[in-house]
Motif scaffolding. Structure first.
Motif, mmCIF file in Angstrom:
data_model
loop_
_atom_site.group_PDB
_atom_site.id
_atom_site.type_symbol
_atom_site.label_atom_id
_atom_site.label_comp_id
_atom_site.label_asym_id
_atom_site.label_seq_id
_atom_site.Cartn_x
_atom_site.Cartn_y
_atom_site.Cartn_z
ATOM 1 N N VAL A 40 0.799 -1.224 0.000
ATOM 2 C CA VAL A 40 0.000 0.000 0.000
ATOM 3 C C VAL A 40 0.834 1.277 0.000
ATOM 4 C CG1 VAL A 40 -1.997 -1.090 1.064
ATOM 5 C CG2 VAL A 40 -0.220 -0.075 2.503
ATOM 6 N N TYR A 42 2.546 2.227 -2.371
ATOM 7 C CA TYR A 42 2.394 2.706 -3.742
ATOM 8 C C TYR A 42 0.919 2.652 -4.119
ATOM 9 C CZ TYR A 42 7.384 1.861 -4.785
ATOM 10 O OH TYR A 42 8.741 1.879 -4.803
ATOM 11 N N SER A 43 0.466 3.656 -4.865
ATOM 12 C CA SER A 43 -0.848 3.492 -5.495
ATOM 13 C C SER A 43 -0.624 2.551 -6.673
ATOM 14 C CB SER A 43 -1.385 4.841 -5.979
ATOM 15 O OG SER A 43 -0.685 5.278 -7.126
ATOM 16 N N ASP A 45 -1.185 3.021 -9.816
ATOM 17 C CA ASP A 45 -0.538 3.738 -10.916
ATOM 18 C C ASP A 45 0.931 4.026 -10.621
ATOM 19 O OD1 ASP A 45 -2.891 3.725 -12.380
ATOM 20 O OD2 ASP A 45 -3.405 5.806 -11.914
ATOM 21 N N GLU A 46 1.247 4.431 -9.391
ATOM 22 C CA GLU A 46 2.645 4.711 -9.028
ATOM 23 C C GLU A 46 3.512 3.468 -9.172
ATOM 24 O OE1 GLU A 46 2.184 8.219 -5.659
ATOM 25 O OE2 GLU A 46 1.965 6.131 -5.061
#
Length: 98
Positions: A40, A42-43, A45-46
């Motif tokens: 979590v 990172y999103s 998309d990231e």
């Protein structure tokens, strides 16, 4: 007199901090082949963008274009081929594809 000494010490500290090399921090990008490496912090998309750009060969597309490519990979309609397409597909499977 004490304030002049204090300013001198402060100046030395500030200058030494400016001249010392900054620590290089490499971002760690999770491996798409290891599902447990996606977390979590990172999103989606990231994670996808960072992972794909890390090994991209040639001129990098915009973040929006990369996300679109990831969505196309999940739908089986990715028009690109080669090493970059393989990266997009691997990360898309780890992030976007059901």
């Amino acid at each position: 007199m004490r304030s002049v000494g204090g300013l001198a010490v402060l100046a030395v500290l500030v200058l030494s901090a400016c001249t010392s090399p900054a620590a290089s921090v490499e971002p760690t990008v999770p491996d798409p082949a290891v599902p447990s490496s996606y977390d979590v912090s990172y999103s989606a998309d990231e994670f996808f963008i960072a992972g794909v750009k890390l090994g991209w060969v040639g001129e990098k597309p915009s973040n929006t274009e990369l996300v679109q490519m990831g969505q196309q990979a999940c739908q089986g309609s990715l028009s690109a081929a080669g090493e970059n397409a393989q990266r997009v597909t691997a990360y898309a499977k780890a992030v976007y594809c059901p």
